[in-house]
Scaffold this active site. Structure first.
Site, PDB file in Angstrom:
ATOM      1  N   THR A 188      85.827  45.313  21.258  1.00 32.56           N
ATOM      2  CA  THR A 188      85.336  45.207  22.463  1.00 32.56           C
ATOM      3  C   THR A 188      84.096  46.104  22.937  1.00 32.56           C
ATOM      4  O   THR A 188      84.044  47.149  22.566  1.00 32.56           O
ATOM      5  CB  THR A 188      86.290  45.677  23.669  1.00 32.56           C
ATOM      6  N   GLU A 333      89.983  40.378  24.024  1.00 32.87           N
ATOM      7  CA  GLU A 333      91.581  40.676  24.044  1.00 32.87           C
ATOM      8  C   GLU A 333      92.327  39.231  24.178  1.00 32.87           C
ATOM      9  O   GLU A 333      93.282  39.329  24.024  1.00 32.87           O
ATOM     10  CB  GLU A 333      91.792  41.640  25.023  1.00 32.87           C
ATOM     11  N   LYS A 440      84.061  48.800  47.328  1.00 31.66           N
ATOM     12  CA  LYS A 440      85.280  49.075  48.345  1.00 31.66           C
ATOM     13  C   LYS A 440      84.706  49.565  49.920  1.00 31.66           C
ATOM     14  O   LYS A 440      84.323  50.803  49.976  1.00 31.66           O
ATOM     15  CB  LYS A 440      86.157  49.848  47.723  1.00 31.66           C
ATOM     16  N   TRP A 445      87.719  44.900  50.161  1.00 33.75           N
ATOM     17  CA  TRP A 445      86.836  44.768  48.749  1.00 33.75           C
ATOM     18  C   TRP A 445      85.677  43.655  49.342  1.00 33.75           C
ATOM     19  O   TRP A 445      86.311  42.514  49.771  1.00 33.75           O
ATOM     20  CB  TRP A 445      87.876  44.265  48.159  1.00 33.75           C
TER      21      TRP A 445
HETATM   22  P1  AMP Z   1      83.971  40.424  26.517  1.00 29.10           P
HETATM   23  O1  AMP Z   1      85.471  40.878  26.203  1.00 29.10           O
HETATM   24  O2  AMP Z   1      83.114  41.185  26.207  1.00 29.10           O
HETATM   25  O3  AMP Z   1      83.923  38.941  26.522  1.00 29.10           O
HETATM   26  O4  AMP Z   1      84.284  40.607  27.958  1.00 29.10           O
HETATM   27  C1  AMP Z   1      85.165  40.011  28.946  1.00 29.10           C
HETATM   28  C2  AMP Z   1      84.868  40.360  30.331  1.00 29.10           C
HETATM   29  O5  AMP Z   1      83.729  39.507  30.719  1.00 29.10           O
HETATM   30  C3  AMP Z   1      85.981  39.750  31.199  1.00 29.10           C
HETATM   31  O6  AMP Z   1      87.019  40.459  31.378  1.00 29.10           O
HETATM   32  C4  AMP Z   1      85.104  39.515  32.592  1.00 29.10           C
HETATM   33  O7  AMP Z   1      84.985  40.639  33.167  1.00 29.10           O
HETATM   34  C5  AMP Z   1      83.803  38.993  32.019  1.00 29.10           C
HETATM   35  N1  AMP Z   1      83.775  37.635  32.169  1.00 29.10           N
HETATM   36  C6  AMP Z   1      83.885  36.723  30.950  1.00 29.10           C
HETATM   37  N2  AMP Z   1      83.775  35.369  31.503  1.00 29.10           N
HETATM   38  C7  AMP Z   1      83.577  35.514  32.813  1.00 29.10           C
HETATM   39  C8  AMP Z   1      83.189  34.681  33.860  1.00 29.10           C
HETATM   40  N3  AMP Z   1      83.242  33.092  33.561  1.00 29.10           N
HETATM   41  N4  AMP Z   1      83.030  35.063  35.486  1.00 29.10           N
HETATM   42  C9  AMP Z   1      82.952  36.111  35.448  1.00 29.10           C
HETATM   43  N5  AMP Z   1      83.489  37.254  34.478  1.00 29.10           N
HETATM   44  C10 AMP Z   1      83.462  36.708  33.275  1.00 29.10           C
END
Ligand code: AMP
Length: 564
Positions: A188, A333, A440, A445
């Protein structure tokens, strides 16, 4: 109790090699087209791909890579990268895709943490490899994804991929592997701390590929020509390199050129019907389309995820270009797919505005993923579309721990995503924030994503980020930071007026800041931590008059907790 009766079906483990073997046998002539780093367009078929993936497996075995060991890749989307996906995993080694856009120190950390034996790299990353090699003493060799004639001039001794493959016959029989053995490793790109590894299994990836192909999921098909813009170094390009051979879809790989014009030309040349990528990439493509007055002649659908897809972008794709947007949510994840916004029969009978409101959300969980939202006390919150909570998930393609880390991140068997969300009575998820980005304000929120979506719907705004700014009375209040479109003008007052009637008054941003560019992470997400640092000393105009007679008090609903 009597034990359940054993079934009498073949015990065939779910192995990734079976997906490519299927494509080679049943869609053998379907094409895989790549824009190469060398500059030309390369075309071959699934049948060719499987033979070369086998040659790669034979070459790695000859180099004494053992099952379970990691082989890294630093590569764009292309046919050789696809061969690595199957050649590495097919004999039991682990394909570790590395994001080349991270800082070199982070990459070195990742390569060392993963203990990669070899790293396959596109020649565009020659300088990066020269910088990495001295910091990664356990890597036995760096393999350039090129033939002898295209080896870059480097300090690091490198092997040529084509020479290695040329020495092998490609007659390897894929072994039957334990389906629970590790297949892929992705880190990540966390904005704080060291990156963490998600170690997938053959079983999780095959199940994920089936789930991705379902009609109400990504819905890949043998009738599609698919161009994944989402990089193969980011969560396995959302599983497309696995789902495409599973379904027999034609694959089109864009290589390193992800600007609007290059993507558009490739889409047209290869009659692409289907694409997938993060919103930032589509900003570039849509800007090119607008300036060039171009139209799509084959593109039908695109999956947008990785960050929230602004409704304005969805409308442009659908209303102006007739391209269906499928909004999806997931994370590294989770391999990554969690939810997708697709309507069921009843929902599709609703009035247009109600349909659109649903499709702008992140959608319904795919079968396999279960989700819930919980409050601060860990208790389930209602699915009423109003209650915000921490989003927890579980399922066969969700991690239960991080690679080489002690302890489990799970809470009562659920993985806490770090996202804050609502779930409505339709079961549609709406991500309102990362938990650390939510604003916040006086105990209530405010969703930064919702406020960003409104800003980018303004015709003068190219991009927007909403962050919390310190406030003496409300603790935090929203500041909206915007990048204007080239040549556009907009005042603070005009943008604030644009919010009127679109949000409740106490959600209105307290201030607007104009910047030339916003910081992004290596995967194209807004880097809000950096932005918050940049605006750490920003004084909100409302903070100056936030005494006991603070005018904000008049705006807030009486029943809204501390805001009342
Ligand atoms: P990654 O592991 O780098 O793919 O990042 C995952 C994170 O990206 C998620 O936990 C979200 O916070 C954000 N994310 C992924 N898809 C979306 C979406 N369609 N809308 C809002 N946030 C998203």
């Amino acid at each position: 109790m009597t034990p359940p009766l054993s079934g009498q079906m073949m015990d065939v483990p779910l192995n990734l090699s079976s997906l490519l073997a299927h494509a080679a046998r049943h869609h053998g002539d379907t094409e895989i087209v790549s824009r190469r780093i060398e500059g030309d367009i390369h075309r071959y078929t699934y049948k060719d791909c499987e033979r070369r993936a086998k040659q790669l497996a034979e070459a790695l075995i000859a180099l004494r890579v053992a099952p379970g060991e990691r082989v890294g890749t630093l590569a764009w989307n292309g046919y050789r990268h696809l061969e690595a996906y199957f050649g590495v995993t097919g004999f039991g080694a682990v394909c570790h895709t590395i994001n080349p856009r991270l800082f070199p120190e982070q990459i070195a950390f990742i390569v060392n943490h993963a203990d990669d034996r070899y790293v396959l790299f596109d020649t565009t990353f020659a300088a990066l490899v020269d910088a990495l090699a001295p910091q990664c003493p356990n890597v036995l060799g760096w393999i350039a994804l090129a033939d002898d004639g295209h080896l870059p001039d480097m300090r690091t001794p490198v092997l040529s991929y084509e020479t290695l493959l040329g020495a092998q016959r490609g007659e390897f029989d894929w072994p039957v592997l334990d389906e629970r053995s590790a297949s892929n490793l992705c880190y990540t790109s966390g904005t704080t701390g060291h990156p963490k590894g998600a170690l997938y299994t053959h079983r999780s990836q095959v199940l994920h590929a089936y789930a991705a192909s379902l009609p109400d999921s990504m819905a890949l098909s043998a009738r599609d020509s698919v161009l994944p813009v989402v990089p193969m170094f980011h969560v396995n390009a959302w599983g497309i390199p696995h789902a495409a051979p599973l379904t027999g879809a034609k694959l089109v790989f864009p290589g390193k050129d992800l600007d609007g014009r290059s993507l558009y030309e490739l889409m047209e040349a290869e009659r692409v019907t289907y694409s997938a990528g993060v919103p930032t990439v589509w900003l570039g493509l849509l800007a090119y389309m607008r300036d060039a007055g171009a139209r799509f002649s084959s593109l039908q659908r695109t999956v947008i995820g990785g960050s929230a897809c602004p409704p304005a972008m969805q409308r442009t794709f659908e209303d102006e270009y007739g391209v269906q947007v499928i909004h999806a949510w997931g994370m590294t994840e989770m391999s990554p797919l969690g939810t997708l916004a697709k309507l069921n029969w009843e929902q599709s009978q609703r009035p247009p505005d109600a349909r659109r409101a649903l499709l702008e959300k992140q959608g319904r969980a795919i079968c396999g993923v279960d989700m819930k939202i919980v409050g601060d006390d860990g208790r389930d919150l209602p699915w009423d579309g109003v209650a915000f909570g921490d989003l927890h998930v579980r399922g066969p393609w969700v991690i239960d721990r991080y690679f080489r880390q002690d302890g489990t991140p799970l809470v009562d068997g659920w993985f806490p995503t770090g996202d804050v969300a609502t779930i409505d009575p339709d079961g549609f998820l709406h991500i309102t924030d990362r938990s650390k980005d939510v604003i916040k304000s006086g105990g209530e929120w405010i969703s930064s994503i919702d406020l960003e979506n409104i800003a980018v719907a303004h015709p003068a705004v190219a991009e927007a980020a909403c962050i919390a700014c310190a406030h003496p009375r409300w603790t935090e209040r929203p500041l909206i930071v915007v990048v204007l479109r080239p040549g556009a003008t907009l005042t603070r007052e005009e943008l604030l007026a644009f919010y009127e009637g679109k949000v409740v008054k106490w959600w209105m941003p307290d201030d607007v800041a104009f910047v030339d560019a916003l910081p992004h992470t290596a995967t194209g997400k807004l880097q809000k931590l950096k932005l918050r640092e940049q605006f750490r000393h920003h004084v909100l105009p409302t903070a100056l008059d936030a005494g006991p007679d603070c005018p904000l008090t008049a705006d807030v609903p009486r029943d809204s907790g501390a805001h009342g």
